[in-house]
Design a protein around this motif. Structure first.
Motif, mmCIF file in Angstrom:
data_model
loop_
_atom_site.group_PDB
_atom_site.id
_atom_site.type_symbol
_atom_site.label_atom_id
_atom_site.label_comp_id
_atom_site.label_asym_id
_atom_site.label_seq_id
_atom_site.Cartn_x
_atom_site.Cartn_y
_atom_site.Cartn_z
ATOM 1 N N ALA A 75 -3.223 10.335 10.418
ATOM 2 C CA ALA A 75 -3.803 11.110 9.318
ATOM 3 C C ALA A 75 -3.154 10.602 8.039
ATOM 4 C CB ALA A 75 -3.537 12.600 9.496
ATOM 5 N N PRO A 76 -3.857 9.823 7.230
ATOM 6 C CA PRO A 76 -3.243 9.166 6.076
ATOM 7 C C PRO A 76 -2.638 10.140 5.071
ATOM 8 C CG PRO A 76 -5.371 8.194 6.571
ATOM 9 C CD PRO A 76 -5.256 9.412 7.428
ATOM 10 N N ASN A 77 -1.469 9.753 4.562
ATOM 11 C CA ASN A 77 -0.853 10.418 3.419
ATOM 12 C C ASN A 77 -1.610 9.931 2.176
ATOM 13 O OD1 ASN A 77 0.710 11.039 1.176
ATOM 14 N ND2 ASN A 77 2.623 10.278 2.034
ATOM 15 N N PRO A 78 -2.352 10.798 1.484
ATOM 16 C CA PRO A 78 -3.231 10.324 0.408
ATOM 17 C C PRO A 78 -2.504 9.688 -0.768
ATOM 18 C CG PRO A 78 -3.136 12.725 0.448
ATOM 19 C CD PRO A 78 -2.463 12.250 1.697
ATOM 20 N N ASN A 79 -1.219 9.959 -0.921
ATOM 21 C CA ASN A 79 -0.452 9.320 -1.984
ATOM 22 C C ASN A 79 -0.107 7.875 -1.636
ATOM 23 O OD1 ASN A 79 2.586 8.983 -3.421
ATOM 24 N ND2 ASN A 79 1.014 9.975 -4.667
ATOM 25 N N GLU A 80 -0.268 7.513 -0.358
ATOM 26 C CA GLU A 80 0.032 6.164 0.110
ATOM 27 C C GLU A 80 -1.218 5.391 0.529
ATOM 28 O OE1 GLU A 80 3.047 4.475 0.549
ATOM 29 O OE2 GLU A 80 3.992 6.044 -0.646
ATOM 30 N N VAL A 81 -2.148 6.093 1.177
ATOM 31 C CA VAL A 81 -3.278 5.432 1.837
ATOM 32 C C VAL A 81 -4.559 6.179 1.510
ATOM 33 C CG1 VAL A 81 -4.272 4.790 4.072
ATOM 34 C CG2 VAL A 81 -1.786 4.651 3.731
ATOM 35 N N GLN A 82 -5.558 5.483 0.980
ATOM 36 C CA GLN A 82 -6.821 6.146 0.644
ATOM 37 C C GLN A 82 -7.875 6.009 1.728
ATOM 38 O OE1 GLN A 82 -9.473 4.048 -2.346
ATOM 39 N NE2 GLN A 82 -7.525 3.085 -2.882
ATOM 40 N N ASP A 83 -7.690 5.049 2.667
ATOM 41 C CA ASP A 83 -8.688 4.868 3.720
ATOM 42 C C ASP A 83 -8.061 4.071 4.861
ATOM 43 O OD1 ASP A 83 -11.095 4.985 5.040
ATOM 44 O OD2 ASP A 83 -12.153 3.584 3.728
ATOM 45 N N THR A 84 -8.618 4.241 6.057
ATOM 46 C CA THR A 84 -8.204 3.452 7.217
ATOM 47 C C THR A 84 -9.453 2.996 7.953
ATOM 48 O OG1 THR A 84 -8.035 5.394 8.666
ATOM 49 C CG2 THR A 84 -6.024 4.705 7.511
ATOM 50 N N ARG A 85 -9.286 1.963 8.761
ATOM 51 C CA ARG A 85 -10.424 1.437 9.517
ATOM 52 C C ARG A 85 -9.899 0.591 10.680
ATOM 53 N NH1 ARG A 85 -14.509 -2.277 6.176
ATOM 54 N NH2 ARG A 85 -14.529 -0.343 4.927
ATOM 55 N N TYR A 86 -10.444 0.796 11.875
ATOM 56 C CA TYR A 86 -10.207 -0.108 12.997
ATOM 57 C C TYR A 86 -11.244 -1.222 12.940
ATOM 58 C CZ TYR A 86 -6.808 2.777 15.565
ATOM 59 O OH TYR A 86 -5.690 3.461 15.962
ATOM 60 N N VAL A 87 -10.794 -2.464 13.125
ATOM 61 C CA VAL A 87 -11.719 -3.592 13.062
ATOM 62 C C VAL A 87 -11.481 -4.549 14.225
ATOM 63 C CG1 VAL A 87 -12.015 -3.540 10.551
ATOM 64 C CG2 VAL A 87 -10.164 -4.914 11.547
ATOM 65 N N SER A 88 -12.572 -5.175 14.653
ATOM 66 C CA SER A 88 -12.489 -6.312 15.560
ATOM 67 C C SER A 88 -12.241 -7.569 14.727
ATOM 68 C CB SER A 88 -13.789 -6.452 16.342
ATOM 69 O OG SER A 88 -14.853 -6.767 15.453
ATOM 70 N N GLN A 89 -12.019 -8.701 15.399
ATOM 71 C CA GLN A 89 -11.839 -9.953 14.663
ATOM 72 C C GLN A 89 -13.068 -10.284 13.832
ATOM 73 O OE1 GLN A 89 -10.113 -13.402 16.474
ATOM 74 N NE2 GLN A 89 -9.111 -12.228 18.093
ATOM 75 N N SER A 90 -14.247 -10.135 14.413
ATOM 76 C CA SER A 90 -15.467 -10.480 13.682
ATOM 77 C C SER A 90 -15.682 -9.550 12.497
ATOM 78 C CB SER A 90 -16.678 -10.441 14.619
ATOM 79 O OG SER A 90 -16.837 -9.151 15.192
ATOM 80 N N GLU A 91 -15.352 -8.283 12.655
ATOM 81 C CA GLU A 91 -15.492 -7.336 11.546
ATOM 82 C C GLU A 91 -14.523 -7.659 10.419
ATOM 83 O OE1 GLU A 91 -17.060 -3.424 14.032
ATOM 84 O OE2 GLU A 91 -14.905 -3.837 13.880
ATOM 85 N N LEU A 92 -13.304 -8.045 10.763
ATOM 86 C CA LEU A 92 -12.338 -8.407 9.731
ATOM 87 C C LEU A 92 -12.781 -9.661 8.990
ATOM 88 C CD1 LEU A 92 -9.684 -7.991 8.259
ATOM 89 C CD2 LEU A 92 -8.516 -9.192 10.127
ATOM 90 N N LYS A 93 -13.293 -10.643 9.705
ATOM 91 C CA LYS A 93 -13.774 -11.862 9.050
ATOM 92 C C LYS A 93 -14.919 -11.549 8.096
ATOM 93 C CE LYS A 93 -12.236 -14.868 12.804
ATOM 94 N NZ LYS A 93 -12.635 -15.679 13.986
ATOM 95 N N ARG A 94 -15.793 -10.611 8.480
ATOM 96 C CA ARG A 94 -16.889 -10.224 7.579
ATOM 97 C C ARG A 94 -16.352 -9.528 6.331
ATOM 98 N NH1 ARG A 94 -19.829 -9.138 12.416
ATOM 99 N NH2 ARG A 94 -19.258 -6.919 12.354
#
Length: 262
Positions: free
Chosen positions: A199-218
């Motif tokens: 659960a992100p600390n909003p003062n540190e992190v505004q968003d999170t995302r899990y990605v595969s290799q292909s998603e990260l490359k995109r």
């Protein structure tokens, strides 16, 4: 995105105080940052407070030679004169081998609003997070990683035990954030595979995302994509090769002794 700047001299234990009077040649639990500090005017109050944290000051071979505030270590005027500190970067993968990314909060003083790996920060000049030999330094950064995963993402230590972290290598890089702030670090690369609650600390992190290799490359192909320089460097060098061996053969990449100069 440029990762180049001019370092004017090599910093070592003999010249550290002459070059940087604000450095403490021992390790200290905190360094005071004045509330009236003009260089921090206009920034978020909590992020200013965090500038008092103590970074471990290094020579180019990753030998601790003192400590200094996070503020002192991240000013480009000091970086350009050779001031170097220790850092770590955590890459956390779930059971699907997807990588957890975070987007840094707008409140961050360095590299705000940029996507990066799961957690990036510094071991502090406190008992348990320091170390002169590689083995003790690695243990120190693993403890720091637990602390910051909790602070930034509310990932508790029980879900990321020390023995589940794998240390791969160290990268030495320099990157300006803007005209005033930047990074000059020996960055310890840690992998961990775990299914976690976060659960992100909003003062540190505004968003999170899990990605595969292909998603990260995109993501990197997107015209307006913004990524931290260390994350980009790691992605452009070894990340995908390491990722391909996450479940089979990663051991050949672990505990690299040499520092990769980027």
């Amino acid at each position: 995105m440029s990762t180049t700047a001019t370092v004017t001299q090599t910093v070592n234990a003999d010249n550290i105080l002459h070059l940087f009077p604000d450095v403490n040649t021992s390790l200290a639990s905190s360094h005071s940052v004045p509330t009236s500090d003009a260089e921090l005017t206009g920034y978020d109050e909590e992020q200013i407070r965090l500038m008092e944290e103590v970074c471990i000051v290094l020579d180019p071979e990753d030998n601790p030679i003192g400590s200094a505030s996070k503020k002192v270590c991240h000013l480009m005027k000091n970086i350009n004169d050779g001031l170097l500190h220790r850092a770590f970067s955590v890459f956390l993968f779930n059971s699907k081998n997807e990588l957890l990314l975070q987007r840094r909060a707008s409140e961050k003083i360095t590299f705000p609003d940029m996507w990066t790996n799961t957690c990036c920060s510094h071991p502090l000049g406190v008992p348990g997070e320091t170390g002169s030999e590689l083995e003790t330094a690695v243990l120190g950064v693993k403890r720091a990683a637990q602390r910051k995963l909790d602070h930034e993402l509310n990932i508790k230590k029980a879900q990321v035990p020390l023995d589940k972290f794998d240390f791969l290598t160290r990268i030495h890089y320099l990157a300006p954030s803007d005209g005033q702030w930047g990074e000059h670090e020996v960055d310890y690369i840690l992998f961990i595979k775990a299914d976690v609650d976060h659960a992100p600390n909003p003062n540190e992190v505004q968003d999170t995302r899990y990605v595969s290799q292909s998603e990260l490359k995109r993501m990197f192909e997107e015209k307006n994509g913004k990524f931290t320089p260390w994350f980009r460097l790691i992605c452009e060098s070894m990340l995908y090769e390491w990722w391909n061996h996450l479940d089979n053969g990663l051991e050949r990449y672990l505990h690299e002794k040499d520092i990769r100069r980027m």
